[in-house]
Scaffold this motif. Structure first.
Motif, short mmCIF file in Angstrom:
data_model
loop_
_atom_site.label_atom_id
_atom_site.label_comp_id
_atom_site.label_asym_id
_atom_site.label_seq_id
_atom_site.Cartn_x
_atom_site.Cartn_y
_atom_site.Cartn_z
N ARG A 139 42.80 44.16 53.60
CA ARG A 139 41.50 44.46 54.20
C ARG A 139 41.40 45.95 54.55
N SER A 140 42.42 46.49 55.14
CA SER A 140 42.41 47.89 55.55
C SER A 140 42.40 48.83 54.35
N GLY A 141 43.12 48.43 53.29
CA GLY A 141 43.24 49.32 52.14
C GLY A 141 42.11 49.25 51.14
N PHE A 142 41.42 48.10 51.07
CA PHE A 142 40.43 47.94 50.00
C PHE A 142 39.01 47.65 50.48
N LEU A 143 38.82 47.28 51.73
CA LEU A 143 37.47 46.99 52.24
C LEU A 143 36.98 48.04 53.23
N VAL A 144 37.88 48.58 54.03
CA VAL A 144 37.47 49.54 55.05
C VAL A 144 37.04 50.88 54.45
N GLU A 163 35.30 53.58 52.12
CA GLU A 163 34.06 53.47 51.33
C GLU A 163 34.32 53.53 49.83
N ASN A 164 35.23 54.39 49.40
CA ASN A 164 35.48 54.59 47.97
C ASN A 164 36.81 54.00 47.53
N ALA A 165 37.19 52.91 48.16
CA ALA A 165 38.47 52.29 47.83
C ALA A 165 38.42 51.67 46.43
N PRO A 166 39.54 51.67 45.71
CA PRO A 166 39.59 51.00 44.41
C PRO A 166 39.66 49.49 44.59
N ALA A 167 39.38 48.77 43.53
CA ALA A 167 39.49 47.31 43.59
C ALA A 167 40.95 46.91 43.59
N PRO A 168 41.29 45.82 44.28
CA PRO A 168 42.69 45.34 44.25
C PRO A 168 43.09 44.95 42.84
N THR A 169 44.38 45.00 42.57
CA THR A 169 44.88 44.57 41.27
C THR A 169 44.89 43.05 41.20
N ASN A 170 45.03 42.54 39.99
CA ASN A 170 45.08 41.08 39.81
C ASN A 170 46.23 40.45 40.59
N LYS A 171 47.33 41.18 40.69
CA LYS A 171 48.50 40.65 41.40
C LYS A 171 48.19 40.42 42.87
N ILE A 172 47.42 41.32 43.48
CA ILE A 172 47.05 41.18 44.89
C ILE A 172 46.08 40.00 45.05
N LEU A 213 38.48 36.73 53.19
CA LEU A 213 38.84 37.97 52.50
C LEU A 213 38.46 37.91 51.03
N LEU A 214 38.69 36.77 50.38
CA LEU A 214 38.33 36.63 48.97
C LEU A 214 36.82 36.75 48.77
N LEU A 215 36.04 36.14 49.67
CA LEU A 215 34.58 36.24 49.56
C LEU A 215 34.12 37.69 49.70
N GLU A 216 34.70 38.41 50.64
CA GLU A 216 34.31 39.80 50.87
C GLU A 216 34.72 40.69 49.70
N LEU A 217 35.89 40.45 49.14
CA LEU A 217 36.34 41.24 47.99
C LEU A 217 35.44 41.00 46.78
N ASP A 218 35.06 39.73 46.54
CA ASP A 218 34.19 39.42 45.40
C ASP A 218 32.82 40.08 45.56
N LYS A 219 32.35 40.16 46.80
CA LYS A 219 31.07 40.80 47.05
C LYS A 219 31.16 42.30 46.84
N ARG A 220 32.27 42.90 47.25
CA ARG A 220 32.46 44.34 47.13
C ARG A 220 32.79 44.75 45.69
N PHE A 221 33.59 43.93 45.01
CA PHE A 221 34.02 44.25 43.65
C PHE A 221 33.67 43.09 42.70
N PRO A 222 32.39 42.95 42.31
CA PRO A 222 31.98 41.83 41.44
C PRO A 222 32.65 41.91 40.07
N GLN A 223 32.94 40.76 39.50
CA GLN A 223 33.55 40.70 38.17
C GLN A 223 32.51 40.89 37.07
N VAL A 224 31.25 40.51 37.39
CA VAL A 224 30.14 40.61 36.44
C VAL A 224 28.93 41.15 37.20
N TYR A 225 28.21 42.09 36.60
CA TYR A 225 27.02 42.62 37.25
C TYR A 225 26.06 43.18 36.21
#
Length: 472
Positions: free
Chosen positions: A45-50, A52-61, A84-96
């Motif tokens: 959460r701290s590294g990828f959501l907080v 503003e310009n954070a990269p998307a987590p890797t598949n392993k994460i 956390l999964l819901l927030e990550l999907d919203k921030r980094f969509p797989q399809v758009y």
């Protein structure tokens, strides 16, 4: 359709985050593992959501977060990984959808075209196209962090048993975990399907919709499609009945479950009814998406965009209507649970069409023509005493009343732009006309059945119709 590479986190961030889960230097105690997992979720959460310009987590994460949701017994960790999964999907969509640039030859006044963008090699909680032996399949489900079509169907079957498992005697964490897992999977499917279906509507590209995760599940040979739909109906009715039964008040029990401590038991008892309610909504979303996919596929078939590889399957609407026709036990619970007005109205009208007497061939001078494919047409059939007698011989008076009341509730809930009535039916299906025919239909039911007892829900619908009619 465009593709873009996933913006992976830098190697140092992934290495440091994943290192939190390395418990090799600790004892394998439950508390140490839980502490490590909690620290891991907080680090993600701290590294990828907080930032503003954070990269998307890797598949392993992603896989590790999903695995926590699948296997954890701690209520706090289950809820944390789910959120956390819901927030990550919203921030980094797989399809758009991305607005495509206009070409030099295009007209300045032409509207911009939305282009579907699929993130290349994006993580997904689903795995398709791989076969496993029974033992390999079991191990794969525990370690891979992904589910195949069979595992997803099994999850739906488990939902049917939730009402029996959620007892006051032994309160287990597994039903809640399975329901949150299902809610997340439906949310993921929705994020993929809605965007692809919109792209299909705008660009007429059936291939993008064929490759949707939802379609991949439905065409999988690992499951029986019709059984999947039937299990969804059962789960929806069971969950709805449980959530509406006021006697299902969960209280701490004397029997301690190894997975539920005394302190967390109360929290679980409070959370479970609300989770059941939202899971019922998720089942409806899943069925609605299938019905929308069927509609889009039908449109693609008519335009000749599909191929033999797409196969043929019975539309979900037909399967549902057949189940409602032959299994009277789920008829009222289903419509009671269904909270999508347009879908509810369409299905009730289709259901009545099975029992409305077929009229003789009409002449051009006939003035009593009725369009039975609309709610207004159904009400007019019930305003005829002979038709009403014929209908209630096949379905009893109570069912007829409740279905009319549910249809009326759905009709008045629809915004004007959702009306599907044809131009010649607008006058007959206006709100004042619907209210008048609704009252007339119930009066006709009273004349037909002298011992009729109008249920509270029917009285509420009649009262609403009378108030609306008097206010016009």
């Amino acid at each position: 359709m465009g593709t873009t590479r996933r913006r992976g986190g830098n190697g140092g961030m992934e290495e440091n985050t994943m290192a939190i889960l390395d418990t090799s230097c600790f004892s394998k105690s439950t508390q140490h593992i839980a502490d490590d997992r909690l620290s891991f979720l907080e680090a993600v959460r701290s590294g990828f959501l907080v930032p503003e310009n954070a990269p998307a987590p890797t598949n392993k994460i992603y896989k590790e977060i999903f695995q926590i949701l699948k296997v954890e017994n701690s209520l706090y960790l289950i809820m944390s990984s789910y959120q956390l999964l819901l927030e990550l999907d919203k921030r980094f969509p797989q399809v758009y959808l991305s607005t495509a640039k206009k070409s030099e030859s295009s007209s300045p006044s032409s509207l911009p075209c939305n282009e579907l963008v699929v993130v290349e090699e994006a993580w997904s909680p689903f795995a398709f196209g791989t076969e496993f032996s029974p033992n390999e399949k079991e191990d794969h489900g525990k370690t891979s962090g992904s589910l195949d079509a069979t595992a997803f169907h099994d999850l739906i079957k488990d939902l049917v048993e939730v009402a029996d498992e959620a007892t006051t005697e032994v309160l287990d964490i597994k039903p809640l975990r399975n329901m949150l897992l299902f809610q997340y999977l439906v949310s993921f499917l929705e994020g993929d399907f809605v965007i692809r279906n919109l792209a299909f509507t705008e660009n007429s590209d059936w291939v993008t919709l064929r490759e949707s995760l939802l379609n991949m599940i439905l065409v999988s040979r690992k499951i029986t499609y019709k059984t999947l739909i039937k299990d969804c109906l059962s789960a929806m009715c069971q969950l709805s009945q449980f959530s509406m039964d006021s006697s299902n008040v969960l209280t701490p029990s004397d029997t301690e479950s190894p997975e539920v401590t005394e302190k967390s038991h109360t929290a679980l008892a409070i959370a479970l009814p609300e989770v059941i309610k939202h899971t019922c909504v998720s089942v409806q979303k899943f069925l609605s998406m299938i019905i929308e996919l069927d509609s889009s596929k039908k449109a693609a078939d008519m335009e000749g965009w599909t191929t033999r590889a797409d196969g043929v399957r019975t539309p979900a609407m037909e399967i549902i209507m057949d189940e409602l026709t032959y299994d009277k036990n789920i008829l009222l619970p289903f419509f009671q649970a269904l909270d999508k007005p347009k879908l509810k109205l369409d299905m009730i009208v289709q259901y009545f069409q099975k029992y409305i007497p077929k009229t003789s061939v009409r002449t051009r001078r006939s003035n009593d023509s009725t369009n039975n494919s609309t709610f207004g047409g159904v009400l007019k059939c019930f305003s005829n005493e002979n038709n009403t007698k014929s209908i209630i011989k096949k379905i009893n008076t109570e069912v007829a009343q409740l279905l009319l009341a549910h249809a009326f509730q759905a009709f008045i809930s629809l915004p004007c732009q959702d009306s599907t009535e044809s131009k010649e039916d607008i006058v007959d299906n206006s709100l004042p006309e619907i209210c008048k025919n609704m009252i007339s239909a119930f009066n006709c039911l009273k004349k037909t059945d002298e011992h009729i007892v109008i249920p509270p829900f029917g009285k509420e619908a009649l009262f609403t119709a009378a108030v609306m009619l008097s206010g016009v």
